[in-house]
Design an enzyme around this catalytic site. Sequence first.
Site, PDB file in Angstrom:
ATOM      1  N   PRO A  24       8.482   0.808  -7.105  1.00 61.26           N
ATOM      2  CA  PRO A  24       8.926   2.031  -7.776  1.00 61.26           C
ATOM      3  C   PRO A  24       8.449   3.304  -7.085  1.00 61.26           C
ATOM      4  O   PRO A  24       7.720   4.112  -7.666  1.00 61.26           O
ATOM      5  CB  PRO A  24       8.321   1.894  -9.174  1.00 61.26           C
ATOM      6  CG  PRO A  24       7.042   1.160  -8.933  1.00 61.26           C
ATOM      7  CD  PRO A  24       7.329   0.208  -7.800  1.00 61.26           C
ATOM      8  N   MET A  25       8.855   3.498  -5.823  1.00 61.60           N
ATOM      9  CA  MET A  25       8.392   4.668  -5.083  1.00 61.60           C
ATOM     10  C   MET A  25       9.077   5.929  -5.599  1.00 61.60           C
ATOM     11  O   MET A  25      10.304   6.006  -5.653  1.00 61.60           O
ATOM     12  CB  MET A  25       8.646   4.509  -3.586  1.00 61.60           C
ATOM     13  CG  MET A  25       8.148   5.697  -2.768  1.00 61.60           C
ATOM     14  SD  MET A  25       8.310   5.458  -0.977  1.00 61.60           S
ATOM     15  CE  MET A  25       6.913   4.374  -0.677  1.00 61.60           C
ATOM     16  N   HIS A 172       1.742   4.724  -0.276  1.00 55.81           N
ATOM     17  CA  HIS A 172       0.328   4.861  -0.630  1.00 55.81           C
ATOM     18  C   HIS A 172      -0.248   3.585  -1.217  1.00 55.81           C
ATOM     19  O   HIS A 172       0.433   2.831  -1.903  1.00 55.81           O
ATOM     20  CB  HIS A 172       0.142   6.035  -1.578  1.00 55.81           C
ATOM     21  CG  HIS A 172       0.263   7.353  -0.887  1.00 55.81           C
ATOM     22  ND1 HIS A 172       1.480   7.945  -0.655  1.00 55.81           N
ATOM     23  CD2 HIS A 172      -0.678   8.160  -0.333  1.00 55.81           C
ATOM     24  CE1 HIS A 172       1.285   9.080   0.007  1.00 55.81           C
ATOM     25  NE2 HIS A 172      -0.011   9.231   0.203  1.00 55.81           N
ATOM     26  N   GLY A 206       3.494  -5.864   0.123  1.00 54.59           N
ATOM     27  CA  GLY A 206       2.928  -5.417   1.392  1.00 54.59           C
ATOM     28  C   GLY A 206       3.368  -6.258   2.566  1.00 54.59           C
ATOM     29  O   GLY A 206       2.814  -7.325   2.818  1.00 54.59           O
ATOM     30  N   GLY A 207       4.426  -5.822   3.268  1.00 53.10           N
ATOM     31  CA  GLY A 207       4.869  -6.512   4.469  1.00 53.10           C
ATOM     32  C   GLY A 207       5.841  -7.654   4.240  1.00 53.10           C
ATOM     33  O   GLY A 207       6.161  -8.386   5.167  1.00 53.10           O
ATOM     34  N   GLY A 228       9.310  -3.178  -0.742  1.00 53.34           N
ATOM     35  CA  GLY A 228       9.472  -1.733  -0.703  1.00 53.34           C
ATOM     36  C   GLY A 228      10.280  -1.281   0.485  1.00 53.34           C
ATOM     37  O   GLY A 228      11.433  -0.896   0.377  1.00 53.34           O
ATOM     38  N   THR A 229       9.680  -1.344   1.668  1.00 54.53           N
ATOM     39  CA  THR A 229      10.345  -0.862   2.876  1.00 54.53           C
ATOM     40  C   THR A 229      11.701  -1.527   3.045  1.00 54.53           C
ATOM     41  O   THR A 229      12.707  -0.875   3.314  1.00 54.53           O
ATOM     42  CB  THR A 229       9.467  -1.124   4.110  1.00 54.53           C
ATOM     43  OG1 THR A 229       8.195  -0.494   3.910  1.00 54.53           O
ATOM     44  CG2 THR A 229      10.099  -0.548   5.365  1.00 54.53           C
TER      45      THR A 229
END
Length: 347
Positions: A24-25, A172, A206-207, A228-229
Site C-alpha cells: 500500500p505505497m 521505506h 521485499g524482493g 511492491g516494485t
Amino acid sequence: MSTGSETLQQFFPATSRPLICNAPMAGATNARMAVAVAKAEGLGLIGGGADFTASSPELANLRQQLIHARQLFGVVDPNAPLPIGVGCLTMKSDTWKDNFVQLVNEHRPVAVWLFAYTRRSQHAELIHALQKTSSDWGLKVIVQVGTVESAKEAIDDGADILSVQGSDAGGHQFKQGAGLITLLPDVSDMVRREYPAKNIPLLAAGGIMDGRGVAATLMLGASGVVMGTREFLCTTECPVSDQVKATLIATHDGASATLKSRVHDEIQGNAEFWPSQYSGCAIVSDVHRKWDAESDKHKIIDVVRARPAIVWAGAGVGQIESVLDAGIVVTDTQAQARQLIQAFNNT
C-alpha cells in the site's frame, strides 16, 4: 502450505492461495489497482498517506478512493465490508487517530496496514481503537515489521497479521534489517517459540518478483506475500507516470542500481518527516551522483528538487521487463508458485 495460509483464507475468504497482496505505497496505489488485485483473488490495498487530520487532502482522497472502490465492486449495501484494505503511515497518528478510525468505520475495509510509528504507543492505541470499532465486520490489522523485536512488539500490541519486510524491498523500511532469507525464518521461529497459542500469519515482503520468490518464502515460513516494485509500480493501474515505469523497465542489476539509504529523503527534503529508525531504497540516478559530489548541498538543492529525482524501487527491479495488468501479475505469479510447489512436493 502452512496453517497460517488457511488462517489468511479464513480472514479473507474472497482470496485464493498463495495469497498475494499489493504493497500500500502512498501515491502509487488507488481504488482501480486495489479492486483489480481483489478481483484476481489477491488482497488489494490502497495506501492512504500519513496525514488524516480533518482538513487533510490525504483524508479526502482516501475517502474518495474508498467510495470509488465500492462503485467498482458494485457493492450497494453501505454496511457490507469492502473487500480491500487501506494502509497508513503512523508517525503522526496522535493527531488524526480518531478521524482515521471514523473513516474506517464508515467504509469498512477488511484490512488496515500500519507502518512507521515514531513511538510504539501510537500503534498500540491505533490497533485497539480499530479493533474496537470493527468487531461486527472482522477487520484485520496488518503491521509491517523489519526485525524480530518489532515483530514481538506488533504481536503484543494486538496485530492480527505481520508483514515481514526484508531489506531488498523498495520504498521505506527499517533502517537496520536483513534480507528475507534470514529475517523471515527468524521471525517465524520466534512466533512459534514465544507465541505457541497464537496463529499469526506472516506475509513476506521485499524482493519478491514472481512465483519463484513466492514459493521460496512459503518454504521459509510465510503464509502469503506482498509485492511492491513488481506488483504495482509497473502495472497499468498504477498512477505513477509513464516515465517512472520506463525507468523501472530500463534498470538492470538491481543489486548495484539501487541504494538503501536516508539520502533519498535528504534529496527530497523529507529527512525530518521520517523517524530516524527508517530508511528507503530507490534507484541511483545522476541526481544522487551530483548530490554526492557537491559538498555544499545548498548549491544544487533547488535543482534536484525541481525534477522527479527519486524512483523508489527494490533490489529486484532488474527483473521487470514490461508493464502488465495488476490482475495478470497476481494470477500468473500464483500459477507459477503453485507449479513450483507441486514439483517440489513430487520430488
